[in-house]
Design an enzyme around this catalytic site. Sequence first.
Site, PDB file in Angstrom:
ATOM      1  CG  HIS A 293      -1.862  -0.992   1.225  1.00  0.00           C
ATOM      2  ND1 HIS A 293      -2.349  -1.916   2.305  1.00  0.00           N
ATOM      3  CD2 HIS A 293      -2.703  -1.404   0.360  1.00  0.00           C
ATOM      4  CE1 HIS A 293      -3.202  -2.737   2.001  1.00  0.00           C
ATOM      5  NE2 HIS A 293      -3.527  -2.667   0.761  1.00  0.00           N
ATOM      6  CE1 TYR A 467       7.543   0.512   6.936  1.00  0.00           C
ATOM      7  CE2 TYR A 467       6.520   0.587   9.382  1.00  0.00           C
ATOM      8  CZ  TYR A 467       7.679   1.178   8.259  1.00  0.00           C
ATOM      9  OH  TYR A 467       8.381   2.071   8.768  1.00  0.00           O
ATOM     10  CG  HIS A 468       0.004  -2.871   5.029  1.00  0.00           C
ATOM     11  ND1 HIS A 468      -0.857  -1.942   5.007  1.00  0.00           N
ATOM     12  CD2 HIS A 468       0.357  -2.868   6.343  1.00  0.00           C
ATOM     13  CE1 HIS A 468      -1.185  -1.613   6.033  1.00  0.00           C
ATOM     14  NE2 HIS A 468      -0.346  -2.063   6.834  1.00  0.00           N
ATOM     15  N   PRO A 469       3.451  -5.759   2.813  1.00  0.00           N
ATOM     16  CG  PRO A 469       5.299  -6.866   3.233  1.00  0.00           C
ATOM     17  CD  PRO A 469       4.420  -5.920   3.595  1.00  0.00           C
TER      18      PRO A 469
END
Length: 530
Positions: A293, A467-469
């Site tokens: 994101h 931090y949403h891989p």
Amino acid sequence: MDFDYVVIGAGSAGCAVAGRLSEDGRARVLLLEAGGSDRRLPILMPAATYLLAIGNPRYDWRYKAAADPTRNDRRDFMPRGKVLGGTSSINGMCYVRGQPEDFDVWAQMGCHGWDFASVLPYYKRAEDNENGADEYHGAGGPLSVSNIRSAHPLSEIFLQSCVNSGLPRKTDINRPPQDGIGFLQATQRGGWRCSAARAYLWPARRRSNLRVATHAHVERITFTGKRATGVEYVVAGRKLTAKASRAVVLCAGALASPQILMLSGIGPEAHLRTKGIPVLQDLPGVGENFHDHPGTSHTVWTRGKTYNVQRGFFQSMLYGAQWLLAGRGPGSTPDAHVIGFTRSRAELNRCDVQFHFTPAGYDLTENGPILFDRPAATGLINIHRPRSRGWIRLKSADPFEQPEIQPNLLGDEGDRETLIRGHRLMRRICETDPMARQVIGEFKPGSDVQTDDEWRAFVRETAMGFYHPAGSCKMGSDRMAVVDERLKLRGVEGLYVADASIMPIVVSGNLNATCIMIGEKCADMLKQAS
């Protein structure tokens, strides 16, 4: 060292998989985790995580991405949990599921059985919601989901400014439709972090059929022919092998799962050959479709005290005692207090922008978050379902070397423009009463960012992955799919992937709740196949 199942990675999905597979007392399960125990103050105390765990190599892999040409060669810091519970042990504890349409689109893309009606029971089964069970929520599950216990007064002020700016107020941000703003629910129990490890592994610690190995660094998956039969890993310099008679389940996350597959000879053939790795299965999609994101941060200086200046020695002792004895106060605070969702353009049929508001001012830098030493507040803006795609590849055949991560975060011009529209709305909210009366200055982006070109320059200079891989081992039926709808790896037997890497398109929200759902569903499918 003979097991029915070997699970690689004790993160959000891995804990759920291992916990559910072992609950019958019969299936022999080995769970491998490269990190150590989660029974530590920096993990259990929510506020301590931001100061003592994120960026600490004891708990954090501290991934660093390659220079991204779409953002002036910025190199993102990517924290990932290196501890039991994985990233659920160091994350912001936001319990957000995404939109029903996310899963219906997955099903339309060939991921049969992943529509919202099919996945909702797994969300509910995992959940122990403080507000009780209903058509969208569960009670009695392992994962505690709680209302925020000690909201800062500024959070209510910000929320009211959102309402005054046109966002509807919601009492439950996970109840469709997603549009609106409200206080979040956190993965906490009594003000203490409830990670996936606490939810699934702590109750299972006396099961004789579940073995949890910590500080176990996986080197590769082993095969007999094209059937996965075990895992090679290292503990304290000693190489060990564990055999799996039924299945190996890879739950190492969107960054490590493709790396482990490639180290095991599964991935793009030409790339593996350049690293001297014998090719077991040519799967061109491994490491591709990687996305996150994209987001920016909006920080303002405030009149009243925020958590930035509430961390002196005596205050810390007071707040620590308050948290330890009552599970309340600043020590219990999750990363954000208020979560909101909106549409960057009125004609859209669903939300494409998300807000997080924290009554503390911080900056997201290439070396991790930095907390300011004066009263401030930060609102994060990120977009959902980006069209930009990056990739993950091996730097070498060394399993201890981090992979090459290229986010290509703003490779699609439309993503950048959506992010700008979302950030303009965040500025408008902070300029709306009652929040406007609390703001004495805008630090970021700053009053000099006004024109379209200035906004584009600001986004190129400051945007980062939130931090949403996800997506690097995507589920589907097309040529680039890595796993099928049952999470089975294409072209081989006995190997499954269950984590954020399987998402064909990242969900419209934070990932922890969905990764746990994926683990729950994977365990169910494995039980049905046995």
